[in-house]
Design an enzyme around this catalytic site. Structure first.
Site, PDB file in Angstrom:
ATOM      1  N   LEU A  41     -20.729  -0.334  -0.109  1.00  0.00           N
ATOM      2  CA  LEU A  41     -19.492   0.384   0.209  1.00  0.00           C
ATOM      3  C   LEU A  41     -18.726   0.678  -1.082  1.00  0.00           C
ATOM      4  CD1 LEU A  41     -18.031  -1.415   3.360  1.00  0.00           C
ATOM      5  CD2 LEU A  41     -19.132   0.826   3.222  1.00  0.00           C
ATOM      6  N   CYS A  45     -16.061   6.397  -6.169  1.00  0.00           N
ATOM      7  CA  CYS A  45     -15.012   5.735  -6.946  1.00  0.00           C
ATOM      8  C   CYS A  45     -15.451   4.354  -7.413  1.00  0.00           C
ATOM      9  CB  CYS A  45     -13.750   5.647  -6.092  1.00  0.00           C
ATOM     10  SG  CYS A  45     -12.368   4.927  -6.968  1.00  0.00           S
ATOM     11  N   GLU A 202     -14.975  22.647 -25.022  1.00  0.00           N
ATOM     12  CA  GLU A 202     -14.101  23.022 -23.898  1.00  0.00           C
ATOM     13  C   GLU A 202     -13.909  24.541 -23.927  1.00  0.00           C
ATOM     14  OE1 GLU A 202     -12.417  21.833 -21.141  1.00  0.00           O
ATOM     15  OE2 GLU A 202     -11.596  23.852 -21.044  1.00  0.00           O
ATOM     16  N   HIS A 443      14.085  -5.175 -20.956  1.00  0.00           N
ATOM     17  CA  HIS A 443      13.954  -4.896 -22.390  1.00  0.00           C
ATOM     18  C   HIS A 443      13.163  -6.001 -23.049  1.00  0.00           C
ATOM     19  CE1 HIS A 443      15.018  -3.376 -26.327  1.00  0.00           C
ATOM     20  NE2 HIS A 443      15.350  -4.612 -26.697  1.00  0.00           N
TER      21      HIS A 443
HETATM   22  P1  FAD Z   1     -16.424   9.357  -2.284  1.00  0.00           P
HETATM   23  O1  FAD Z   1     -15.830   8.235  -3.001  1.00  0.00           O
HETATM   24  O2  FAD Z   1     -17.210  10.357  -3.044  1.00  0.00           O
HETATM   25  O3  FAD Z   1     -17.348   8.720  -1.156  1.00  0.00           O
HETATM   26  C1  FAD Z   1     -18.162   9.517  -0.360  1.00  0.00           C
HETATM   27  C2  FAD Z   1     -19.234   8.654   0.248  1.00  0.00           C
HETATM   28  O4  FAD Z   1     -19.903   9.415   1.256  1.00  0.00           O
HETATM   29  C3  FAD Z   1     -20.323   8.229  -0.727  1.00  0.00           C
HETATM   30  O5  FAD Z   1     -20.428   6.818  -0.719  1.00  0.00           O
HETATM   31  C4  FAD Z   1     -21.614   8.860  -0.195  1.00  0.00           C
HETATM   32  O6  FAD Z   1     -22.736   7.993  -0.309  1.00  0.00           O
HETATM   33  C5  FAD Z   1     -21.278   9.083   1.275  1.00  0.00           C
HETATM   34  N1  FAD Z   1     -21.984  10.209   1.887  1.00  0.00           N
HETATM   35  C6  FAD Z   1     -22.024  11.490   1.456  1.00  0.00           C
HETATM   36  N2  FAD Z   1     -22.717  12.251   2.329  1.00  0.00           N
HETATM   37  C7  FAD Z   1     -23.132  11.415   3.320  1.00  0.00           C
HETATM   38  C8  FAD Z   1     -23.867  11.602   4.527  1.00  0.00           C
HETATM   39  N3  FAD Z   1     -24.308  12.805   4.902  1.00  0.00           N
HETATM   40  N4  FAD Z   1     -24.096  10.523   5.297  1.00  0.00           N
HETATM   41  C9  FAD Z   1     -23.645   9.285   4.948  1.00  0.00           C
HETATM   42  N5  FAD Z   1     -22.928   9.070   3.839  1.00  0.00           N
HETATM   43  C10 FAD Z   1     -22.664  10.119   3.043  1.00  0.00           C
HETATM   44  N6  FAD Z   1     -10.195   9.175  -9.173  1.00  0.00           N
HETATM   45  C11 FAD Z   1      -9.071   8.496  -9.388  1.00  0.00           C
HETATM   46  O7  FAD Z   1      -8.135   8.590  -8.593  1.00  0.00           O
HETATM   47  N7  FAD Z   1      -8.928   7.687 -10.482  1.00  0.00           N
HETATM   48  C12 FAD Z   1      -9.921   7.555 -11.389  1.00  0.00           C
HETATM   49  O8  FAD Z   1      -9.770   6.821 -12.366  1.00  0.00           O
HETATM   50  C13 FAD Z   1     -11.119   8.261 -11.190  1.00  0.00           C
HETATM   51  N8  FAD Z   1     -12.133   8.146 -12.061  1.00  0.00           N
HETATM   52  C14 FAD Z   1     -13.297   8.809 -11.807  1.00  0.00           C
HETATM   53  C15 FAD Z   1     -14.335   8.672 -12.728  1.00  0.00           C
HETATM   54  C16 FAD Z   1     -15.537   9.321 -12.513  1.00  0.00           C
HETATM   55  C17 FAD Z   1     -16.655   9.162 -13.523  1.00  0.00           C
HETATM   56  C18 FAD Z   1     -15.715  10.115 -11.345  1.00  0.00           C
HETATM   57  C19 FAD Z   1     -17.024  10.800 -11.089  1.00  0.00           C
HETATM   58  C20 FAD Z   1     -14.693  10.264 -10.441  1.00  0.00           C
HETATM   59  C21 FAD Z   1     -13.471   9.612 -10.662  1.00  0.00           C
HETATM   60  N9  FAD Z   1     -12.397   9.742  -9.790  1.00  0.00           N
HETATM   61  C22 FAD Z   1     -11.231   9.083 -10.032  1.00  0.00           C
HETATM   62  C23 FAD Z   1     -12.490  10.562  -8.575  1.00  0.00           C
HETATM   63  C24 FAD Z   1     -12.771   9.663  -7.348  1.00  0.00           C
HETATM   64  O9  FAD Z   1     -13.971   8.974  -7.563  1.00  0.00           O
HETATM   65  C25 FAD Z   1     -12.847  10.501  -6.094  1.00  0.00           C
HETATM   66  O10 FAD Z   1     -11.691  11.284  -5.959  1.00  0.00           O
HETATM   67  C26 FAD Z   1     -12.968   9.589  -4.876  1.00  0.00           C
HETATM   68  O11 FAD Z   1     -14.109   8.788  -4.962  1.00  0.00           O
HETATM   69  C27 FAD Z   1     -13.036  10.424  -3.591  1.00  0.00           C
HETATM   70  O12 FAD Z   1     -13.138   9.575  -2.514  1.00  0.00           O
HETATM   71  P2  FAD Z   1     -13.812  10.037  -1.141  1.00  0.00           P
HETATM   72  O13 FAD Z   1     -13.605   8.906  -0.199  1.00  0.00           O
HETATM   73  O14 FAD Z   1     -13.346  11.372  -0.764  1.00  0.00           O
HETATM   74  O15 FAD Z   1     -15.370  10.199  -1.455  1.00  0.00           O
HETATM   75  P1  NAD Z   2     -12.220  18.604 -14.750  1.00  0.00           P
HETATM   76  O1  NAD Z   2     -11.941  19.710 -13.829  1.00  0.00           O
HETATM   77  O2  NAD Z   2     -11.202  17.557 -14.971  1.00  0.00           O
HETATM   78  O3  NAD Z   2     -12.568  19.191 -16.192  1.00  0.00           O
HETATM   79  C1  NAD Z   2     -13.603  20.108 -16.377  1.00  0.00           C
HETATM   80  C2  NAD Z   2     -13.363  20.794 -17.703  1.00  0.00           C
HETATM   81  O4  NAD Z   2     -14.524  21.526 -18.028  1.00  0.00           O
HETATM   82  C3  NAD Z   2     -12.200  21.793 -17.683  1.00  0.00           C
HETATM   83  O5  NAD Z   2     -11.380  21.519 -18.779  1.00  0.00           O
HETATM   84  C4  NAD Z   2     -12.889  23.136 -17.771  1.00  0.00           C
HETATM   85  O6  NAD Z   2     -12.116  24.110 -18.427  1.00  0.00           O
HETATM   86  C5  NAD Z   2     -14.140  22.783 -18.558  1.00  0.00           C
HETATM   87  N1  NAD Z   2     -15.290  23.650 -18.362  1.00  0.00           N
HETATM   88  C6  NAD Z   2     -15.754  24.182 -17.204  1.00  0.00           C
HETATM   89  N2  NAD Z   2     -16.875  24.887 -17.428  1.00  0.00           N
HETATM   90  C7  NAD Z   2     -17.130  24.797 -18.755  1.00  0.00           C
HETATM   91  C8  NAD Z   2     -18.165  25.313 -19.602  1.00  0.00           C
HETATM   92  N3  NAD Z   2     -19.156  26.039 -19.114  1.00  0.00           N
HETATM   93  N4  NAD Z   2     -18.120  25.044 -20.925  1.00  0.00           N
HETATM   94  C9  NAD Z   2     -17.094  24.289 -21.430  1.00  0.00           C
HETATM   95  N5  NAD Z   2     -16.103  23.776 -20.676  1.00  0.00           N
HETATM   96  C10 NAD Z   2     -16.124  24.023 -19.364  1.00  0.00           C
HETATM   97  O7  NAD Z   2     -13.612  17.984 -14.242  1.00  0.00           O
HETATM   98  P2  NAD Z   2     -14.351  16.623 -14.611  1.00  0.00           P
HETATM   99  O8  NAD Z   2     -13.894  16.100 -15.910  1.00  0.00           O
HETATM  100  O9  NAD Z   2     -15.799  16.900 -14.402  1.00  0.00           O
HETATM  101  O10 NAD Z   2     -13.868  15.649 -13.473  1.00  0.00           O
HETATM  102  C11 NAD Z   2     -14.063  16.014 -12.092  1.00  0.00           C
HETATM  103  C12 NAD Z   2     -12.956  15.483 -11.263  1.00  0.00           C
HETATM  104  O11 NAD Z   2     -13.106  14.083 -11.060  1.00  0.00           O
HETATM  105  C13 NAD Z   2     -11.571  15.632 -11.882  1.00  0.00           C
HETATM  106  O12 NAD Z   2     -11.028  16.912 -11.682  1.00  0.00           O
HETATM  107  C14 NAD Z   2     -10.795  14.582 -11.166  1.00  0.00           C
HETATM  108  O13 NAD Z   2     -10.377  15.091  -9.936  1.00  0.00           O
HETATM  109  C15 NAD Z   2     -11.832  13.485 -10.953  1.00  0.00           C
HETATM  110  N6  NAD Z   2     -11.681  12.433 -11.991  1.00  0.00           N
HETATM  111  C16 NAD Z   2     -10.493  11.787 -12.093  1.00  0.00           C
HETATM  112  C17 NAD Z   2     -10.324  10.822 -13.046  1.00  0.00           C
HETATM  113  C18 NAD Z   2      -9.009  10.086 -13.125  1.00  0.00           C
HETATM  114  O14 NAD Z   2      -8.256  10.162 -12.175  1.00  0.00           O
HETATM  115  N7  NAD Z   2      -8.722   9.407 -14.222  1.00  0.00           N
HETATM  116  C19 NAD Z   2     -11.348  10.505 -13.931  1.00  0.00           C
HETATM  117  C20 NAD Z   2     -12.539  11.196 -13.816  1.00  0.00           C
HETATM  118  C21 NAD Z   2     -12.704  12.157 -12.838  1.00  0.00           C
END
Ligand code: FAD
Ligand code: NAD
Length: 471
Positions: A41, A45, A202, A443
């Site tokens: 689970l 995230c 970028e 503070h």
């Molecule tokens: P998810 O967490 O994507 O969960 C979806 C689940 O559905 C998965 O477990 C998958 O296995 C399951 N699933 C999919 N299709 C099926 C199916 N057909 N049948 C059964 N199960 C299925 N967000 C933040 O707020 N803070 C952060 O610091 C942050 N860091 C991130 C770093 C990275 C590297 C990435 C990739 C994302 C990050 N995010 C962050 C974004 C965050 O992970 C997502 O916004 C969040 O996980 C979305 O939650 P969700 O419940 O919508 O889906």
């Molecule tokens: P992003 O949308 O944050 O950034 C993608 C970047 O790629 C943009 O700046 C865009 O202009 C650039 N880009 C797009 N096409 C390109 C190309 N062909 N060549 C060069 N640059 C290009 O997407 P991400 O970093 O992949 O993250 C995906 C999502 O996951 C985020 O938007 C966010 O919602 C979530 N996330 C959140 C956190 C957090 O909350 N700290 C951390 C990681 C991911």
């Protein structure tokens, strides 16, 4: 045909949206079943997103802080990096947290099924184990997957998305990060701290497009010292396998070398909603042009019994937004008057320094032609920031000019993400700048800069001489 099992609520997807929804439903007396195809689970995230990346960022900050320590009178030697040990740390964190979720599901009598789900019709799910399930209500929470547009599609072990980059197979000889957004900067920072020469490419004129430029600048300046290169206004047009790595074809005004070769490539150009292959065509659920499931303010789809939440249901793709929506959907199912009426969604980029913002940004206000007052408190006036040696930070408030109501807050600096909670509360409670300046802040803390920013509005900041502007 397999027997059909009846359910009050099935949640598809066990991420921060799905498990929060299933747990709340159980807490409120419903019988909830959670289906996820993954082994554990927690969703993206917990397994391959927020949590592993933050565990790695902690390691990275340890390294960069240690390198920076000489100016505080302490010298460490060059760090000896045990990549397997670094990986072990985040795997342990994930194991602990996902184990906790499994226990919480059990305690609440939430049945967890490991299978892939697909809609047979608007009230029936077929699972990959061959079972069929009819539901009174279903919440779709299938999240998102990394986007891999055409030119970035090369299949090669050297080309990674965030999922592979988190596995940390080793420290590459060189890394190009395509995309200067959240993932590109967070994981770029991790790899650079571990000693890898990192180039960020970028396509827009600045890192983190959309974020206020004065918040991005201190981070950009610091990353300039950590990364080998940051190429803005540059697009990757093709990736090609080369004898020594991946040849990356670049196009743009700032390009110095048109097709350099890198050991590894991290593609971080956004994520796309996971709405394909779910059998949604067998239901009335509608999908927009970007693949997001269409929902109303209660997160109900066009198919009455099906709700959708989290990344699959629209931007911003953030874990806390998914959780919030999951709770709204459950309350709506129970007939409670729940709607998505939140004023703001906080956002944090967990680099060093961190950038955090909530509510209206200065950029959005300008774009909308909305008159606002912006008040800034530079961290050079913060005793706490000075003692940490990190005065590059900035705290700003975006305020409604007549009422002084706080509409938005932006912060850049160490631990900005921890400070955005106060900002969120102020925005949600409709607080004014005066409310913030009349609230005693401990503070010396960095949170005093929020109070300070509010005082700047009135020309009364104690540690900063900024006479009130005549209107
Ligand atoms: P998810 O967490 O994507 O969960 C979806 C689940 O559905 C998965 O477990 C998958 O296995 C399951 N699933 C999919 N299709 C099926 C199916 N057909 N049948 C059964 N199960 C299925 N967000 C933040 O707020 N803070 C952060 O610091 C942050 N860091 C991130 C770093 C990275 C590297 C990435 C990739 C994302 C990050 N995010 C962050 C974004 C965050 O992970 C997502 O916004 C969040 O996980 C979305 O939650 P969700 O419940 O919508 O889906
Ligand atoms: P992003 O949308 O944050 O950034 C993608 C970047 O790629 C943009 O700046 C865009 O202009 C650039 N880009 C797009 N096409 C390109 C190309 N062909 N060549 C060069 N640059 C290009 O997407 P991400 O970093 O992949 O993250 C995906 C999502 O996951 C985020 O938007 C966010 O919602 C979530 N996330 C959140 C956190 C957090 O909350 N700290 C951390 C990681 C991911």
């Amino acid at each position: 045909m397999a027997d059909v099992t009846e359910h009050e609520l099935i949640v598809v997807g066990g991420g921060p949206g799905g498990y929060a929804a299933a747990f709340l439903a159980a807490d409120k007396g419903m019988t909830a079943t959670l289906v996820d195809e993954a082994d554990r689970l927690g969703g993206t995230c917990l397994r391959i997103g927020c949590i592993p990346s933050k565990a790695l960022l902690h390691t990275a900050k340890l390294i960069t802080d240690a390198r920076d320590s000489a100016r505080f009178g302490v010298q460490f030697g060059e760090p000896k990096i045990d990549v397997a040990g670094v990986r072990k740390h985040w795997l342990k964190v994930v194991e602990t947290l996902s184990g906790g979720l499994a226990t919480l599901a059990k305690k609440r009598n939430v049945k967890v099924i490991k299978a892939r789900a697909r809609f047979a019709d608007g009230q029936t799910l077929e699972l990959s184990d061959g079972s069929r399930h009819r539901f009174k209500h279903c919440i779709l929470a299938t999240g998102s997957v990394p986007a891999r547009p055409g030119p970035l599609k090369l299949e090669s072990p050297r080309v990674m998305t965030s999922t592979e980059a988190l596995q940390l197979e080793g420290v590459p000889g060189s890394l190009v990060v395509v995309g200067g957004g959240y993932i590109g900067l967070e994981l770029g920072y991790v790899y650079a701290a571990l000693g890898c020469p990192v180039t960020v490419v970028e396509m827009t004129p600045g890192l983190l497009p959309g974020v206020d430029r004065d918040l991005v600048k201190p981070l950009h300046d610091r990353l300039n010292g950590l990364f080998k290169r940051i190429s803005l206004n540059t697009q990757v047009t093709k990736l090609e396998e080369d004898r020594k790595g991946i040849r990356v074809h670049l196009e743009g005004a700032e390009v110095e070398e048109a097709s350099p070769v890198f050991d590894r490539v991290l593609v971080a150009v956004g994520r796309r909603p996971n709405s394909q292959g779910l059998g949604l065509e067998n239901t009335r659920v509608q999908i927009d042009g970007k693949g997001f499931v269409q929902v109303n303010e209660q997160r109900r789809t066009a198919e009455e019994k099906i709700f959708a939440i989290g990344d699959v249901a629209g931007e911003p793709m953030l874990a806390h937004k998914a959780t919030y929506e999951g709770k709204v959907a459950v309350e709506a199912i129970l007939g409670e008057p729940a709607v998505m009426d939140n004023r703001a969604v906080p956002a944090v980029v967990f680099t060093d320094p961190e950038i955090a913002w909530a509510g209206l940004t200065e950029t959005e206000a300008k774009k909308a032609g909305r008159e606002v007052e912006v008040t800034r408190y530079p961290w050079a006036a913060s005793g706490r920031a000075e003692s940490l040696g990190r005065t590059e930070g900035l705290t700003k408030l975006i305020v409604e000019p007549e009422t002084e109501q706080v509409l938005g807050v932006g912060i850049v600096g160490v631990d900005a993400g921890e400070m955005i909670g106060e900002a969120m509360l102020a925005i949600e409670m409709g607080a004014s700048a005066r409310d913030l300046s009349l609230t005693m802040h401990a503070h010396p803390t960095l949170s005093e800069t929020i109070l300070g920013a509010a005082e700047v509005l009135h020309g009364t900041a104690t540690d900063l001489y900024r006479p009130k502007k005549k209107r």
